[in-house]
Design an enzyme around this catalytic site. Structure first.
Site, PDB file in Angstrom:
ATOM      1  N   GLY A  37       2.574  31.186  25.181  1.00 60.64           N
ATOM      2  CA  GLY A  37       1.666  31.939  26.022  1.00 60.64           C
ATOM      3  C   GLY A  37       0.634  30.957  26.899  1.00 60.64           C
ATOM      4  N   SER A  38      -0.700  31.334  26.921  1.00 59.04           N
ATOM      5  CA  SER A  38      -1.561  30.889  28.082  1.00 59.04           C
ATOM      6  C   SER A  38      -1.904  29.422  27.575  1.00 59.04           C
ATOM      7  CB  SER A  38      -2.637  31.594  27.965  1.00 59.04           C
ATOM      8  OG  SER A  38      -2.708  32.789  28.446  1.00 59.04           O
ATOM      9  N   THR A  39      -1.664  28.917  26.417  1.00 56.00           N
ATOM     10  CA  THR A  39      -1.826  27.421  26.245  1.00 56.00           C
ATOM     11  C   THR A  39      -0.841  26.543  27.395  1.00 56.00           C
ATOM     12  OG1 THR A  39      -0.256  27.415  24.402  1.00 56.00           O
ATOM     13  CG2 THR A  39      -2.596  27.485  23.825  1.00 56.00           C
ATOM     14  N   PHE A  40       0.044  27.331  27.642  1.00 56.66           N
ATOM     15  CA  PHE A  40       1.274  26.426  28.767  1.00 56.66           C
ATOM     16  C   PHE A  40       0.567  26.373  30.243  1.00 56.66           C
ATOM     17  CE2 PHE A  40       5.182  25.777  30.773  1.00 56.66           C
ATOM     18  CZ  PHE A  40       5.746  24.794  29.877  1.00 56.66           C
ATOM     19  N   LYS A  41      -0.417  27.194  30.003  1.00 56.50           N
ATOM     20  CA  LYS A  41      -1.016  27.141  31.896  1.00 56.50           C
ATOM     21  C   LYS A  41      -1.389  25.840  32.092  1.00 56.50           C
ATOM     22  CE  LYS A  41      -2.039  32.092  31.488  1.00 56.50           C
ATOM     23  NZ  LYS A  41      -2.937  33.142  31.242  1.00 56.50           N
TER      24      LYS A  41
END
Length: 562
Positions: A294-298
């Protein structure tokens, strides 16, 4: 006179007849005895000799003392101590039922189970293995006929359930079954020996001969710090109690050298009761759990675009509420109108539309290379058995919508240790290293991994500064703070993939954070798998746990506020 002679002759013949019968009887018995002797010696001699030897001679394995496992400060996590195996010579046991009752009470076993061992066929059977010496002494004092003892060792865990999935379990035969006990078994195990025990027909020992000497195993020292590990496990226990997730894990690392300071799992595992353990609790989630980040990959999407000079922290985009990529419409997690956001704002507010816009600017070729460059899709090489490698689509397998999924952390799976290693590269100035879990083997230091540069020091510094905004007012984790320290990090909330789509009720909430933001000495990852109830966002279930761990670990490690 003639009559007297006739009587004397009759008596003589009667005596002779009786003597003949007695002789014949003795002769018959001698023939039978000779035949029996011939049968026993000639026909069954070898078999009976073998049985006699089996009944009076036993070869017993004597395990070498297994090496110890220590934390980074020398605290014992797993050690071996002398013990005893209790065995029976069944044919010498005088009162099996009474003996079984006595032994069952001392060994905390069902007397029926003990009785089976006492009445087993053959000249030897184990009753109990790896019995502590105190219990073994009480059994010896009973002086029970047919009951003996052999030297053994047993594994004990001085810190209780601390780091049990990482340390792992050992089987009855002394072989490592899980965790580092399995992964480092060749080093820890040593060499087993053998002894021959000879006793007489009454069961009294005659001799004890060493057939093969034992050799003790070597010690292993980990990078884990028991105090930080205990805090991480305590915090996960609170997460478990508050949110009832399927499971949860936390990894604490020193990003400067990639030493793992803690690797915690929830639910916990009792190594003393493996027979009744839930199989799902045996594995180490930090290296074996795969999930969509999820958003931790951004953060990696932004770092890649900055390294490619596509954007800077102040680059702005006018973003609609949604974005269309092929057949997929991507929305924000929270509804908003059209807005102009900088790259820093996109990270701080975790904008899905913004992350996809940046990813589209990179294009699928470059984006695919960067996913690989940060270490995803392959094991990190951490010294732990059975490490998973996640699942990353090859460039050739991209669909038209793939580039709309990957930049926001969907459409690929990662492991917690991969995320920690990649975030360490952002935290330490741009160098990706293999995480280190084993510090020393038999007193010899394991070299720190050198790693290789993936992003420039400037890009690393810029991304760290932008990630401060996540915990600043207006960020997705603004309620998390540690007084005296500037924190940086990223929240993540990912829907669980199912049936070719995504669940609307199952989520993984996570947080990746480090401190101090300008010169990180501590990196913490918290991943909470499928929390129950209405709270499932990473900002709710994972970010506060990061704050609790950091508030203990930073001063403990001597990191000064400021």
């Amino acid at each position: 006179m003639s009559t007297g002679r006739r009587q004397s002759g009759g008596t003589s013949r009667l005596v002779e007849r009786r003597i003949g019968l007695i002789f014949a009887a003795f002769f018959f018995l001698m023939v039978v005895a000779a035949a029996r002797a011939f049968w026993l010696q000639g026909v069954e001699g070898s078999s009976l000799a073998s049985q006699a030897t089996t009944q009076q001679t036993n070869v017993i394995d004597v395990p070498g003392l297994r090496g110890a496992i220590y934390d980074r400060r020398g605290k014992e996590l797993a050690v071996s101590e002398d013990a005893a195996s209790i065995f029976a010579t069944p044919y010498q046991v005088e009162d099996p039922a009474r003996t079984a009752d006595k032994l069952g009470g001392l060994l905390d076993q069902d007397p029926k189970t003990v009785l089976k061992a006492l009445t087993a066929e053959g000249g030897f059977s184990y009753i109990a293995r790896k019995v502590d010496l105190g219990t073994a002494k009480r059994i010896a004092e009973l002086n029970l006929p047919g009951i003996g003892q052999a030297p053994d060792t047993r594994r004990v865990y001085p810190q209780g359930e601390l780091a049990t999935q990482v340390v792992g379990a050992v089987g009855t035969d002394g072989q490592g079954l899980t965790g580092l006990e399995q992964g480092e078994d060749r080093i820890l195990h040593g060499t087993d020996g053998q002894r021959r025990l000879v006793h007489d027909a009454l069961g009294e020992p005659l001799s004890l001969e060493t057939l093969r000497p034992t050799s003790n195993g070597h010690d292993v020292q980990l990078t884990i710090d028991a105090a930080i590990q205990a805090k991480a496990e305590q915090v996960l226990a609170e997460v478990g109690a508050n949110f009832q997730p399927k499971n949860a894990t936390a990894i604490v690392m020193d990003p400067r050298n990639s030493d793992i300071l803690a690797m915690a799992n929830w639910p916990p595992l009792d190594l003393g009761d493996l027979a009744h353990a839930d199989p799902s609790t045996l594995g180490n989630l930090g290296t074996g759990f795969t999930y969509e980040p999820g958003s931790t990959f951004k953060a990696f999407t932004v770092a890649a675009a900055m390294q490619e000079k596509e954007v800077t922290p102040t680059t702005t985009f006018t973003l609609a509420p949604t974005i269309q990529v092929a057949d997929r419409t991507i929305e924000e997690s929270h509804a908003r109108g059209t807005a102009t956001l900088s790259v820093a704002d996109i990270l701080a507010q975790s904008s899905n539309v913004g992350a996809v816009t940046i990813g589209l600017g990179l294009g699928k070729d470059r984006f695919s290379r960067w996913v690989s460059r940060f270490g995803f899709g392959k094991p990190t090489g951490v010294q732990f058995p059975g490490e998973e490698q996640g699942l990353v689509p090859a460039l050739a397998d991209y669909s038209d919508s793939t580039i709309g999924n990957l930049p926001l952390g969907q459409g690929l799976s990662v492991t917690p240790i991969q995320m920690v290693a990649a975030y360490a590269a952002i935290a330490n100035g741009g160098v990706l290293r293999q995480p280190r879990l084993v510090k020393e083997i038999n007193g010899r230091k394991v070299d720190e991994p050198k790693g290789h540069r993936v992003i420039s020091p400037q890009v690393s510094a810029d991304v760290r500064q932008m990630l401060e905004g996540v915990l600043a007012p207006g960020g997705t984790a603004s309620e998390v703070s540690v007084p005296g320290y500037v924190l940086a990090g990223k929240t993540g909330t990912a829907q669980v993939a199912e049936n070719g789509g995504y669940s609307t009720t199952r989520f993984v909430g996570s947080f990746m954070g480090f401190a101090p933001a300008s010169d990180p000495r501590l990196l913490v990852a918290v991943i909470v798998d499928e929390p129950a109830g209405g709270d499932y966002y990473g900002s709710e279930v994972a970010a506060p746990a990061f704050g609790e761990i950091a508030s203990m670990a930073l001063p403990y490690l001597g990191v000064a506020p400021g």
